[in-house]
Design an enzyme around this catalytic site. Sequence first.
Site, PDB file in Angstrom:
ATOM      1  N   CYS A 319       0.558  -1.159   0.092  1.00  0.00           N
ATOM      2  CA  CYS A 319      -0.071  -0.607  -0.043  1.00  0.00           C
ATOM      3  C   CYS A 319       0.864   0.974   0.391  1.00  0.00           C
ATOM      4  O   CYS A 319       2.055   1.581   0.997  1.00  0.00           O
ATOM      5  CB  CYS A 319      -1.240  -0.044   1.264  1.00  0.00           C
ATOM      6  N   ARG A 418     -12.619  -0.135  -6.679  1.00  0.00           N
ATOM      7  CA  ARG A 418     -12.349   0.358  -5.240  1.00  0.00           C
ATOM      8  C   ARG A 418     -11.463   2.032  -4.296  1.00  0.00           C
ATOM      9  O   ARG A 418     -12.104   2.335  -3.418  1.00  0.00           O
ATOM     10  CB  ARG A 418     -11.148  -0.284  -4.764  1.00  0.00           C
TER      11      ARG A 418
HETATM   12  P1  IMP Z   1      -0.372  -6.976   3.775  1.00  0.00           P
HETATM   13  O1  IMP Z   1      -1.342  -8.241   4.437  1.00  0.00           O
HETATM   14  O2  IMP Z   1       0.025  -6.041   4.297  1.00  0.00           O
HETATM   15  O3  IMP Z   1      -0.087  -7.716   2.385  1.00  0.00           O
HETATM   16  O4  IMP Z   1      -2.366  -5.619   3.463  1.00  0.00           O
HETATM   17  C1  IMP Z   1      -2.790  -6.847   2.811  1.00  0.00           C
HETATM   18  C2  IMP Z   1      -4.464  -5.476   3.085  1.00  0.00           C
HETATM   19  O5  IMP Z   1      -4.139  -4.158   2.345  1.00  0.00           O
HETATM   20  C3  IMP Z   1      -5.741  -5.665   2.227  1.00  0.00           C
HETATM   21  O6  IMP Z   1      -6.601  -6.816   2.296  1.00  0.00           O
HETATM   22  C4  IMP Z   1      -6.088  -4.231   1.583  1.00  0.00           C
HETATM   23  O7  IMP Z   1      -6.821  -3.744   3.298  1.00  0.00           O
HETATM   24  C5  IMP Z   1      -4.549  -3.896   1.462  1.00  0.00           C
HETATM   25  N1  IMP Z   1      -5.013  -3.399   0.464  1.00  0.00           N
HETATM   26  C6  IMP Z   1      -4.532  -3.988  -1.284  1.00  0.00           C
HETATM   27  N2  IMP Z   1      -4.091  -4.207  -1.936  1.00  0.00           N
HETATM   28  C7  IMP Z   1      -4.401  -2.300  -2.019  1.00  0.00           C
HETATM   29  C8  IMP Z   1      -3.750  -1.174  -2.283  1.00  0.00           C
HETATM   30  O8  IMP Z   1      -3.766  -1.361  -2.969  1.00  0.00           O
HETATM   31  N3  IMP Z   1      -3.198  -0.118  -1.847  1.00  0.00           N
HETATM   32  C9  IMP Z   1      -3.458  -0.290  -0.552  1.00  0.00           C
HETATM   33  N4  IMP Z   1      -4.015  -0.907   0.536  1.00  0.00           N
HETATM   34  C10 IMP Z   1      -4.089  -2.473  -0.554  1.00  0.00           C
END
Ligand code: IMP
Length: 502
Positions: A319, A418
């Site tokens: 993100c 989104r």
């Molecule tokens: P991770 O487990 O830290 O990789 O975070 C996953 C979460 O990041 C997802 O469930 C979403 O809420 C969020 N997310 C997914 N795609 C994006 C993006 O492109 N930008 C910002 N947040 C994202």
Amino acid sequence: MAYYFNEPSHTFGEYLLVPGYSSTDCIPQNVSLKTPLVKFKKGEESSLSLNIPLVSAIMQSVSDDNMAVALAKEGGVSFIYGSQSIENEAAMVAKVKNYKSGFVTSDSNVKPDSTLAEIVDLKEKTGHSSVAVTEDGTPNGKLLGIVTSRDYRITRMDMSTKVSEFMTPFNELIYADANITLKEANNIIWDNKLNMLPLVDRDQKLKYMVFRKDYSANKENSSELIDSQKRYVVGAGINTRDYAERVPALINAGADVLCIDSSEGFSEWQKITIQYIHKNFGEHIKVGAGNVVDRDGFLFLAEAGADFVKVGIGGGSICITREQKGIGRGQATSLIDVVKARDEYFEKTGVYIPVCSDGGIVHDYHITLALAMGADFVMLGRYFSRFDESPTNKVNINGSYMKEYWGEGSNRARNWQRYDLGGDKKLSFEEGVDSYVPYAGSLKDNVTISLNKVKSTMCNCGALTIPELQKNAKMTLVSSTSIVEGSSHDVMLKDNTYNTQQ
Ligand code: IMP
């Protein structure tokens, strides 16, 4: 004047649990990780619970039907990504609901005029050595033969050799009818000392493969998450635009729970969506909402009728929302604030709304911290993307295996539903990156290890259930110096790196 929060916002990495008293029955074998997924009234049980507190992220690079089956087998739930056509998403949901444990749809398929080079490539990509040779090269085409590593020698054969020249042809194969039971299939496997049994229909079309190696796995899933008809439980992502068409398609396909997938959930769009769904399809259709990062956001979604609330803005590994837009809040502080509001809401109304901590889980212990802070379950993207079961390619980068992982806000995902705030139906700037993550093996092996750590820490805190952990946990913020103290330091590691605290 703008409102200022008193405290800086913190991440999971800034907290540690302080052990509490644990009695002799506090052992990992006695720990239950069961946790509610959707809201319930005081004194009642949630109509849908998880057996483990993990759900997989609503992302193209994480949650397809394959991931959903693997995670439901362990007791969690995947939310199939919504950034695809309604038909494709509903088809993925239907695949999970129709999945027969032990009956695998072949993922490595070639045509008879494919070459040995293609077989080698395919094996590298999927890691699987049984390849189906079908008339049209599809998983359910007419079965003409099977190739396994016993059928060829790379060192002795020309890479351009046609598959039809070295495959085991259909008339020499042991196969069975697609309608047999798993037990019958396993008996044929054992009687004939096979590694894999192909199942075909009356027209010789390949339906499934049953593998010897899956035999014990298919027997020992005591915590698998199934519905009343013994089908795996599955969730599905929706958006605030096409819900009038998408939701009925997903319900028809058998989705057990829905979740609005949005980077920012404190909005009228979400309220309209939740209320439309409950009014038109019934209160029994469960819809999670989010993401929010404070009390006000939570209370808004609670009043709107959300069945669970997801927390987190800007903390996901892929993100870049915080850099791009300057919004967000440290994940731990967001969660603590929302949980406080959730508990007050429960006290006041007698309605318990489960909270999901979404994103930013880097170490396994972050899962335990999130639960201790009051989350009922956590949503993970990067974590699951590293496994065999994620939908993305496994690639070799400078000698190390990696999997691809991209954000829903990246140009690659093109998930404008989104991110676009109601204007021109496109992503005007990116909020996510396209990346690689180190390949980590099977979901089952990794989840088992992660949850053993969670259970072990729960025991150190004297908790045998998640509600006990939430109630009894003691937590401390850590200084930056004590974070250094927390990893190995001032010793020469045997791989020749020297870690010094100074
Ligand atoms: P991770 O487990 O830290 O990789 O975070 C996953 C979460 O990041 C997802 O469930 C979403 O809420 C969020 N997310 C997914 N795609 C994006 C993006 O492109 N930008 C910002 N947040 C994202």
